[in-house]
Design an enzyme around this catalytic site. Structure first.
Site, PDB file in Angstrom:
ATOM      1  N   LYS B  80       0.851  -1.204   0.000  1.00 40.90           N
ATOM      2  CA  LYS B  80       0.000   0.000   0.000  1.00 40.90           C
ATOM      3  C   LYS B  80       0.877   1.241   0.000  1.00 40.90           C
ATOM      4  CE  LYS B  80      -3.876   1.966   2.651  1.00 40.90           C
ATOM      5  NZ  LYS B  80      -4.730   1.776   3.846  1.00 40.90           N
ATOM      6  N   SER B 155      -9.599   1.827   2.981  1.00 44.24           N
ATOM      7  CA  SER B 155      -8.716   2.553   2.088  1.00 44.24           C
ATOM      8  C   SER B 155      -7.695   1.676   1.356  1.00 44.24           C
ATOM      9  CB  SER B 155      -7.954   3.646   2.861  1.00 44.24           C
ATOM     10  OG  SER B 155      -7.104   3.064   3.825  1.00 44.24           O
ATOM     11  N   SER B 179      -9.702  -0.415   7.218  1.00 41.53           N
ATOM     12  CA  SER B 179      -9.142  -0.226   5.873  1.00 41.53           C
ATOM     13  C   SER B 179      -8.505  -1.462   5.250  1.00 41.53           C
ATOM     14  CB  SER B 179      -8.125   0.917   5.880  1.00 41.53           C
ATOM     15  OG  SER B 179      -8.808   2.139   5.890  1.00 41.53           O
TER      16      SER B 179
END
Lengths: 107, 513
Positions: B80, B155, B179
């Protein structure tokens, strides 16, 4: 009833947060914050008398480590991330007098 | 790309048995990304092929000379884009860090390197991890591999979509309010949010530091367990990192849950939860019973206070954490400013997107004089009570079973229209972060449109092994985790006036890969 959010409050908060908002954004921010605080009003129903505030959830002890020198990036590597640098220092706009020039300031 | 039902751990065994080379795996992964990325949009950066091959050769050498072993040695991983990777652009999906190349590695990236896991690229996310659709990214939209009209969640939407699409076998995400778990549910993959302090936050660009945790995402429970094992190492650079000895998580992947007590909190099945999602969770509960667990519905008090408490606290921490973006030391700087104050204002207004600005403003407000006690401290006290409520539940139950999200993946472009409504949809996941608990999200069925439904298993602090054992047992019995999105079948239709119209037809996503 939750706090009534005024235009002045948004202007003051945005100044504190170093965010510039135009008129439309101020109105939107006023609406969004009011909506959120009205929702957060739910928490008022919760009796928290005598409850300690929680700062973080798992570790409750102070953590100590020895004050030893360890490796980190070199000055050059770190300065290379800066938008502007000169002579091994960060370059920022003038901080004392008004004017459009940039001068060297040590951060 | 990867053989059907082959896990990352099995692939690594093949690498270590010299049945396949690290170069071949890298090549295959890059080809898969090239083939699928235009549709998925999961990656913000794919690392340069020559650098990856050089890295592959170094890993191969370590394998050959016997200095590298481990469950996932040689397996490429997507990371990420809020996790700092030395020499690889790390943007947080924000204009603010569009050109930021970290001069150091996060602890997580360092551990991947140590484990011989090449970082293949950096994945899209909501800007500064603020959002639950990956639509607040400043750069691109990521599509849900099960249905490209739907969001992947967020996210960590890029990481979950990349795994679901089969572009990579494993990825790292971060979880502050769900997330990892919510996008894992939307994309039909497995994701773990570890106990707070299990994985070092050193080099994770902070959102809400008292809740942020890095965690693994993979197609199945055992790969997730193996990756968590790589990540869970004490780090003095993060003062909240905990020295744990029980990090042999992979060994807990055994199909045995006889006598396990699982609580099913009623509020998670009723308050705004879609009926198909609720039914999938009840069906999962029946499977657990069949497998030997005892499952009971019960009331878990204070659930309704979690979302407001979370948002007040997370935004407060975010407003403080994001003060560092001032345009001086790194990141974006606005041009031609009259003075320093002007530069700060312009830099931050131009560099941050609307959702980030919204949260900074709310956080600044609740931390400001006169409102600190009324909002921030009240939320901190609510956090204590919510945490105690979980502790009490764990006196009776080993695990709690809930949906990972109240709905399946919503249509793109719809979720961000009403911020408060979007925040409220985090109700299944944020309580876990407030209490610092570990939880796994794994697939447990499909809704009537063929979108995956995810369940969440929550345990008490440091109970990852129990969670993994239950998740693995369920997965082996249900087989949901091994399924992958069906590639769209392109159908050509003629419109009334004879023009060719292309639409994507899609079968119900039932095929096993």
């Amino acid at each position: 009833m939750s706090e009534k959010i005024t235009r002045e409050m948004i202007c003051q908060i945005s100044e504190l947060a170093r965010l510039r908002l135009n008129s439309e954004e101020i109105l939107q921010a006023q609406h969004d914050m009011q909506q959120m605080l009205d929702y957060a009003e739910l928490l008022e129903q919760l009796n928290t008398d005598g409850t300690e505030p929680m700062v973080q959830p798992v570790c409750y002890e102070n953590i100590f480590r020895s004050d030893a020198v360890s490796e980190c990036g070199t000055k050059g590597e770190i300065l290379s991330c800066a938008p502007r640098a000169q002579s091994g220092q960060y370059l920022v706009p003038i901080t004392v007098e008004n004017g459009g020039n940039e001068n060297v300031s040590e951060e | 790309m990867y053989p059907k039902n082959e896990t990352a751990v099995e692939m690594s065994r093949k690498l270590q048995a010299k049945e396949v080379s690290v170069r071949e795996i890298i090549q295959e992964t890059l080809q898969s990304i090239r083939r699928k990325e235009q549709k998925t949009g999961a990656f913000l950066t794919v690392c340069a092929e020559d650098l990856l091959f050089a890295q592959a050769d170094r890993i191969q050498q370590r394998l050959n000379d016997g200095t590298l072993s481990g469950l996932l040695a040689g397996i490429p991983v997507a990371v990420k884009d809020n996790i700092c990777t030395r020499g690889i652009r790390t943007t947080c999906a924000s204009r603010m860090l569009e050109n930021f190349i970290p001069p150091y590695n996060s602890k997580a990236a360092e551990l991947l390197e140590k484990a011989g896991m090449p970082i293949i690229g950096k994945t899209n996310m909501d800007e500064f991890a603020m959002g639950n659709t990956t639509e607040t990214s400043a750069f691109q939209q990521t599509r849900n591999p099960w249905n490209d009209g739907r969001v992947p969640g967020g996210s960590s939407g890029g990481s979950c979509a990349a795994v679901a699409a089969g572009e990579v076998m494993a990825a790292l995400g971060s979880d502050t309010g769900g997330s990892i778990r919510q996008p894992a549910a939307f994309c039909g993959v497995v994701g773990i949010k570890p106990t707070y302090g299990t994985v070092s936050r050193h080099g994770l660009i902070a959102y809400a530091s008292s809740m942020d945790q890095i965690g693994p995402i993979a197609r199945n429970v055992s790969d997730c367990a193996a990756l968590l094992e790589v990540l869970a190492e004490y780090d003095p650079m993060d003062a909240t990192c905990i020295r744990r000895k029980d990090t042999d998580f992979f060994s807990s992947c055994i199909p045995e849950i006889t006598g396990l007590k699982i609580g099913l909190p009623k509020a998670y099945l009723t308050d705004g939860t879609d009926s198909e999602v609720a039914q999938a969770i009840l069906d999962a509960a029946s499977v657990f019973e069949t497998l030997g667990a005892e499952v009971k519905l019960f009331d878990l008090p204070l659930t309704e206070y979690a979302v407001p408490a979370y948002y007040l606290l997370a935004c407060a921490e975010a407003s403080s954490n994001l003060e560092r973006f001032d345009g001086i030391r790194y990141g974006y700087r606005s041009k031609d400013n009259a003075d320093l104050q002007d530069m700060y204002m312009e830099t931050r207004s131009e560099g941050f997107g609307p959702e980030v600005r919204r949260r900074i403003l709310l956080g600044t407000f609740v931390l400001s004089a006169g409102y600190y006690e009324e909002y921030y401290q009240k939320a901190q006290k609510a956090r204590t009570l919510i945490s105690q409520s979980f502790q009490k539940a764990f006196e009776t139950y080993d695990l709690l079973l809930t949906p990972a999200a109240p709905v399946t993946a919503p249509a793109a472009g719809t979720a961000c229209l009403d911020p408060l409504r979007a925040y409220m949809s985090d109700l299944c996941t944020v309580p876990v972060n407030l209490a610092g608990l570990p939880a796994v999200s794994l697939p447990c069925g499909f809704d009537s449109t063929g979108l995956p439904v995810g369940m969440q298993l929550i345990g008490k602090h440091f109970s990852e092994k129990t969670i993994l054992r239950a998740a693995y047992t369920y997965e082996q019995a249900s087989g949901f985790s091994c399924r992958a999105p069906q590639p769209p079948t392109e159908e050509i239709h003629m419109t009334e006036n004879g023009e060719k119209a292309e639409i994507y037809g899609r079968r119900k996503n039932e095929s096993a890969v």
